[in-house]
Motif scaffolding. Structure first.
Motif, PDB file in Angstrom:
ATOM      1  N   GLY A  16       0.832  -1.205   0.000  1.00  0.00           N
ATOM      2  CA  GLY A  16       0.000   0.000   0.000  1.00  0.00           C
ATOM      3  C   GLY A  16       0.865   1.252   0.000  1.00  0.00           C
ATOM      4  O   GLY A  16       0.582   2.227  -0.704  1.00  0.00           O
ATOM      5  N   PHE A  17       1.943   1.189   0.748  1.00  0.00           N
ATOM      6  CA  PHE A  17       2.832   2.343   0.834  1.00  0.00           C
ATOM      7  C   PHE A  17       3.515   2.600  -0.512  1.00  0.00           C
ATOM      8  O   PHE A  17       3.608   3.751  -0.961  1.00  0.00           O
ATOM      9  CB  PHE A  17       3.865   2.100   1.937  1.00  0.00           C
ATOM     10  CG  PHE A  17       4.771   3.262   2.151  1.00  0.00           C
ATOM     11  CD1 PHE A  17       4.259   4.496   2.530  1.00  0.00           C
ATOM     12  CD2 PHE A  17       6.131   3.146   1.956  1.00  0.00           C
ATOM     13  CE1 PHE A  17       5.084   5.594   2.712  1.00  0.00           C
ATOM     14  CE2 PHE A  17       6.969   4.236   2.138  1.00  0.00           C
ATOM     15  CZ  PHE A  17       6.445   5.461   2.512  1.00  0.00           C
ATOM     16  N   LEU A  21       3.229   5.946  -2.741  1.00  0.00           N
ATOM     17  CA  LEU A  21       4.402   6.702  -3.202  1.00  0.00           C
ATOM     18  C   LEU A  21       4.350   6.909  -4.708  1.00  0.00           C
ATOM     19  O   LEU A  21       4.644   7.988  -5.216  1.00  0.00           O
ATOM     20  CB  LEU A  21       5.689   5.954  -2.844  1.00  0.00           C
ATOM     21  CG  LEU A  21       6.251   6.134  -1.442  1.00  0.00           C
ATOM     22  CD1 LEU A  21       7.617   5.467  -1.336  1.00  0.00           C
ATOM     23  CD2 LEU A  21       6.396   7.594  -1.054  1.00  0.00           C
ATOM     24  N   LEU A  24       1.493   9.435  -5.576  1.00  0.00           N
ATOM     25  CA  LEU A  24       1.868  10.807  -5.234  1.00  0.00           C
ATOM     26  C   LEU A  24       3.015  11.298  -6.114  1.00  0.00           C
ATOM     27  O   LEU A  24       3.105  12.489  -6.425  1.00  0.00           O
ATOM     28  CB  LEU A  24       2.264  10.889  -3.762  1.00  0.00           C
ATOM     29  CG  LEU A  24       1.079  10.871  -2.803  1.00  0.00           C
ATOM     30  CD1 LEU A  24       1.544  10.652  -1.382  1.00  0.00           C
ATOM     31  CD2 LEU A  24       0.288  12.170  -2.884  1.00  0.00           C
ATOM     32  N   LEU A 137       8.675  10.981  -6.234  1.00  0.00           N
ATOM     33  CA  LEU A 137       8.225  11.843  -5.135  1.00  0.00           C
ATOM     34  C   LEU A 137       9.404  12.244  -4.242  1.00  0.00           C
ATOM     35  O   LEU A 137       9.463  13.359  -3.731  1.00  0.00           O
ATOM     36  CB  LEU A 137       7.166  11.108  -4.298  1.00  0.00           C
ATOM     37  CG  LEU A 137       6.631  11.869  -3.082  1.00  0.00           C
ATOM     38  CD1 LEU A 137       5.865  13.108  -3.513  1.00  0.00           C
ATOM     39  CD2 LEU A 137       5.737  10.980  -2.236  1.00  0.00           C
TER      40      LEU A 137
END
Lengths: 326, 529
Positions: A16-17, A21, A24, A137
């Motif tokens: 999910g992270f 990332l 974004l 990002l």
């Protein structure tokens, strides 16, 4: 069973992270600009740049693409970034070459000797740059400072590029703080070798240029504060092995007409605008004599460059009749 | 390799966790030791040899002290009662000599590497004044990373063994890990052997809760370091490195923001350290406890860099207080001027030792010594006047525990701290004095409105990020002060709320952190001490 659930949860959390990332990253690349030069070059119209100038602050203080455009009609861009490590240059070049097909890359050599704190410092930079290439990002996150509500409500990527890009990556530094230290290029046989990690990335850049049919030229901007003969020998040793052109402008200060009482902005670290004009004129002349770059001033694709020229001259104080550009 | 780098957080640490996890328990300590030496080598290269030599020496000296004690016990049993006292004295003297040798060796190495040139320069100035044609040469000395921290740990181990508080460790691996544990080596906290070494080398099983809580603490540390400390760095650097150009309100802003930068940097690093320890089931002592909520300078130092304060208390304050000279002087003063005066004499000597060493420990500059003595004077004055302040408060019917009084005390403390940090950060004592003077001579409130504060290297957006960051730190501090643990609470939340909170925290660091192209990496401030 509980253990397996925890593993699944951990993996799901990390996944999910990663997705966040990535999402974004896309948002920030489109909207923001963490690094002015790096972002601006990616906003240039595709396949319009014939040469690139890359490196650290020595680079963006020494070559003004608009000066070269004015006198020779070569379309280029200065991609210098403060404190740049050569690792970053490599990843940035990779990104740029996805949109541009330059004939030449001029690489300023100061970044080859940029020291990092301790042995882990270089490795740290390698990892940072590699991570930023997967998750942009990490590179463009500072774009949050420039995001406006209107940007978010009106999805218009790259809208500010042409307006803000009159200097083509060059940093206009009119302030003068003289250098008084005297001669700094005392010949010696001693060699400051390029450290393994910068050397590796320099090779990567050279290989990438070779693969894309781009001529790589190394140059060093006049800088008593940063340059010396040992570094010159280190680069010379490298270019002889790889048969690359190296323009050490620190050895040509007389030919360039560098006057350290007015051509530096900070006691010999960076060039002031008058110094940069001299270097730009030299580079432009060298390009016209030694490369097949075309004068694009009459090409209709470059109308915007001509339109930007008066604005550039105004910004750099050259539109006044008595102005010498300083 | 910095603790706030991607290399450390996402590669080095996970690799160590993985290796640690797959290694049998009895070898896990060795994994941590190898990782620690690798970490040290990556930062200090061949200077690793100093750390190894220090470890070998304290290992050997510890065993020597221990064998002395055993020899004494054996001999004691074989001799009549009346001969035991002289024997004890002889062994005590021998052991004291060993201790003195150990302390001189380690502190001497620290003094030589870190302070030789500082003392040399000052002695040269003195010799020049006296027209003595001798000059002490300046040496090019490379100082190993963390020497100020691991030397104090080495000394505390040896003193504890000498005092019988801890047994000498015959396992050099455990001792080496105590000295070199990678999260602690750069900025502390200063650990005690008996608190951390057994946990460290035990090779506890990795626990899901420890790993997640550890990483949460690391993220909190990164937030403080990257969002607040590193974002403030250009402003602080601009003001202090060009102090001649600034005065009045800008200098005040510099002192205040440097204090916050230092706190965010140091406590952020300690959060990363403690979080890393937590992952491996090692309890590393806390080094900060909401210091800005203190009311007095002494309380502040019981909440700021706690482990340094307790180290000085145990190994300088008490030993100095208990010397024959101080005890006799204190007794005489007490007999002549009363109990309070006797106590003041003891504390004056002991506090002077503590604060002089505290100043010197922080660095090679007169401003650091001034910084130490500044707190010495303030704390001593506080002790001297305490009875009079109390009696004045009683006479005026002032409740010293009331809210308004506490508030005034906190404001006073903040002024003391900001002033101290102004000298601490200044580029020398003269610069500090000039800056301090300029606060009064060039005081002009227009700097707050004419945009001066926005021309110091950071933008409005940077100020906004720092302000928001500090609001979060303040809120968390208030909750901690009330004994509320956010991590414990969050762990009880439902998965969506909990994960959103975690993602939000990490993204706050990723987006609002001051790092990447265009930013120069900022070294940990305390790593330089």
């Amino acid at each position: 069973m509980i253990r397996r659930r925890k593993w699944i949860k951990t993996v799901a959390f990390l996944l999910g992270f990663v997705l966040l990332l990535q999402g974004l990253s896309w948002l920030f690349i489109v909207r923001g600009s963490g690094n002015r030069n790096a972002m601006s070059i990616l906003r240039q119209e595709e396949n319009t740049l014939d040469y690139l100038v890359m490196g650290d602050s020595e680079c963006y203080s020494s070559v003004s693409p608009m000066e070269i455009w004015k006198d020779f009609g070569f379309a280029g861009y200065n991609c210098g970034v403060i404190g740049q490590h050569i690792q970053y240059t490599y990843y940035l070049l990779e990104q740029i070459l996805a949109k541009q097909s330059p004939h030449l890359v001029l690489l300023e050599t100061n970044a080859l000797f940029r020291s990092s704190s301790g042995g882990g410092g270089e490795l740290e930079t390698v990892v940072d740059n590699a991570a930023a290439s997967y998750f942009p990002l990490l590179q463009y996150h500072n774009g949050w400072q420039k995001i406006r509500i209107s940007d978010i409500s009106q999805f218009r990527p790259f809208e500010k590029a042409s307006k803000n890009d009159i200097l083509k990556g060059f940093h206009y530094r009119p302030q003068i703080v003289p250098y008084t230290g005297g001669e700094y290029m005392t010949p010696t046989d001693k060699v400051r070798e390029i450290e393994p990690i910068p050397l590796h990335y320099l090779n990567c850049i050279a290989d990438l240029c070779e693969e894309k049919g781009i001529r790589l030229i190394l140059y060093s901007s006049p800088s008593p504060d940063n340059w010396n003969y040992r570094k010159h020998n280190g680069v010379e040793q490298y270019v002889q092995e790889r048969q690359i052109t190296f323009l050490d402008l620190n050895l040509k200060t007389e030919e360039l007409g560098i006057d350290w009482s007015k051509d530096t902005t900070d006691r010999g670290d960076h060039l002031s605008f008058p110094g940069a004009k001299k270097v730009s004129a030299y580079i432009g002349k060298w390009l016209s004599e030694n490369t097949g770059l075309q004068d694009m001033r009459s090409d209709e694709r470059y109308v915007s460059w001509d339109e930007m020229l008066p604005e550039y001259l105004k910004r750099t104080g050259q539109n006044r009749p008595d102005s010498s550009g300083s | 390799m910095s603790y706030s780098s991607i290399l450390y957080i996402c590669i080095f640490l996970p690799a160590v966790i993985l290796l640690y996890g797959i290694t049998p328990q009895r070898h896990r300590g060795k994994i941590l030791l190898a990782a620690s030496y690798l970490f040290f080598y990556m930062l200090s290269g061949k200077l690793l040899v100093y750390l190894i030599l220090s470890t070998f020496s304290i290992h050997h000296i510890g065993l020597w002290l221990s064998s002395c004690r055993r020899e004494f016990e054996l001999e004691k049993r074989q001799i009549p009662q009346e001969q035991r006292e002289p024997l004890k004295k002889a062994y005590t003297a021998k052991r004291r000599k060993i201790l003195l040798f150990a302390v001189l060796l380690h502190v001497g190495m620290l003094l030589f590497l870190k302070y030789f040139n500082f003392f040399g320069t000052n002695v040269n100035h003195l010799l020049q004044l006296l027209s003595v044609p001798i000059q002490i040469p300046q040496l090019k000395l490379a100082v190993p990373l963390g020497i100020s921290f691991y030397t104090l740990q080495a000394v505390s181990y040896i003193v504890d063994v000498y005092q019988g508080k801890t047994e000498a460790d015959d396992n050099i691996g455990r001792l080496a890990l105590y000295m070199a544990f990678f999260p602690v080596i750069m900025e502390g906290p200063i650990c005690r052997y008996s608190q951390t070494a057994p946990d460290l080398y035990q090779g506890k099983q990795l626990a899901y809760r420890n790993v997640t809580f550890g990483y949460q603490r690391i993220v909190w540390g990164l937030f403080k370091k990257l969002v607040i400390a590193d974002r403030l760095n250009p402003l602080v650097k601009t003001i202090f490195e060009n102090h001649q150009d600034y005065g009045g309100v800008v200098v005040i802003a510099g002192a205040v923001l440097y204090t916050f930068q230092l706190y965010a940097d140091f406590s952020g690093c300690i959060d990363i350290t403690i979080g890393t320890g937590e992952i491996f089931g090692v309890k590393i002592p806390e080094n900060f406890r909401q210091p800005f909520f203190s009311k007095t300078a002494s309380e502040f130092w019981r909440r700021w860099h706690i482990t340094l304060g307790t180290w000085f208390k145990d190994y300088i304050f008490y030993p100095v207080s208990l010397t024959h000279f101080v005890k006799n002087l204190s007794k005489k003063t007490k007999n002549r001027f009363g109990k309070h005066a006797g106590q003041i004499v003891t504390s004056a000597f002991a506090l002077f030792g503590v604060w002089f060493c505290n100043g010197l420990w922080h660095g090679t500059g007169w401003n650091y010594i001034f910084f130490g003595l500044y707190y010495f004077v303030l704390i001593l004055l506080g002790n001297i006047f305490e009875p009079w302040i109390q009696s004045a408060a009683d006479r005026l019917h002032i409740d010293r525990h009331s809210r308004w009084y506490s508030c005034l005390q906190r404001i006073k403390l903040l002024l003391i701290v900001f002033t101290g940090e102004l000298f601490f950060r200044a580029e020398g004592l003269r610069a500090g004095t000039d800056m301090f003077r300029s606060v009064f001579t060039e005081f002009d409130l227009s700097a707050l409105t004419d945009g001066s504060l926005f021309s110091l290297g950071i933008s409005r957006a940077d100020y906004l990020a720092v302000l928001a960051g500090f609001a979060v730190v303040l809120l968390v501090g208030i909750l901690h002060e009330k004994g509320i643990s956010i991590r414990e609470r969050a762990a009880r939340w439902g998965i969506i709320r909990r994960w959103s909170f975690y993602y939000g925290a990490v993204l706050a660091v990723v987006i609002f952190g001051a790092y990447g192209p265009g930013y120069r990496a900022v070294d940990l401030i305390y790593a330089g001490f």
